[in-house]
Design a protein around this motif. Sequence first.
Motif, short mmCIF file in Angstrom:
data_model
loop_
_atom_site.label_atom_id
_atom_site.label_comp_id
_atom_site.label_asym_id
_atom_site.label_seq_id
_atom_site.Cartn_x
_atom_site.Cartn_y
_atom_site.Cartn_z
N GLY A 141 0.81 -1.21 0.00
CA GLY A 141 0.00 0.00 0.00
C GLY A 141 0.84 1.26 0.00
O GLY A 141 0.56 2.22 -0.72
N GLN B 215 1.37 4.08 -3.17
CA GLN B 215 1.09 5.49 -2.95
C GLN B 215 2.33 6.36 -3.13
O GLN B 215 2.21 7.59 -3.21
N PHE C 224 -7.28 7.69 -1.92
CA PHE C 224 -7.65 6.40 -1.34
C PHE C 224 -8.30 6.54 0.04
O PHE C 224 -8.20 5.63 0.86
N SER D 218 -9.33 1.36 -0.56
CA SER D 218 -7.93 0.98 -0.65
C SER D 218 -7.56 0.61 -2.08
O SER D 218 -8.40 0.11 -2.84
#
Length: 207
Positions: free
Chosen positions: A141, A145, A155, A159
Amino acid sequence: MTPQEIEALFTRSDDTYAFARWGRPLAPVVFGVDDTTLIVVKSAIEATCQLAGHSMSETDPELGSNLMMFFFKEWSELTEVPDLDRLVPDLTPLVQKLEAAGANQYRLFRFDEAGAIKACFVFLRMDAQLSAMPAQALALGQIVQSFVLWSDAAFREASPLALHEGATILKPEIAALLRAAYDPVMPAVAQDPSHALRLFARIGAAQ
């Protein structure tokens, strides 16, 4: 994804469209994790680079490392990192602001003269929420990003990750968008919303 959905991912809270991707190979370094977690983080970086068709390097000729990830318990620990205040402007006021907000993560980008990403600093305060996440999900994650300049609201509602047969993966539409964003025919920097239409077209051409 529709062109409007793509546009929303790069439209900031002030309604400006801002896109940037890395303009140089990634030279990552990770602080504050054990060897097992380090392997997970580096695997996430390698997998995302492979997906996007972007490269990695042992060192950055200008900065040494250009993707720095810090894992820690308290924001105040950042002020004790040697020379970090030289890399992160106004580090102490930033730490105070993040402490006051109760934040558990923060990403700071730096850009080259053309506007492409040349460095990213990822700060993760491992509170109960982040500590409860599987290492693979947390690492992937954060890398996603850090791979392009997303909207500050990109987000908040959903997600970029999904579960597939027990494994954490990028949602297929986000993976396709990253591949399109790093297509050599696409610009490294864009401020016009028409860029979202071009991304949409590249996704369609690749399918």
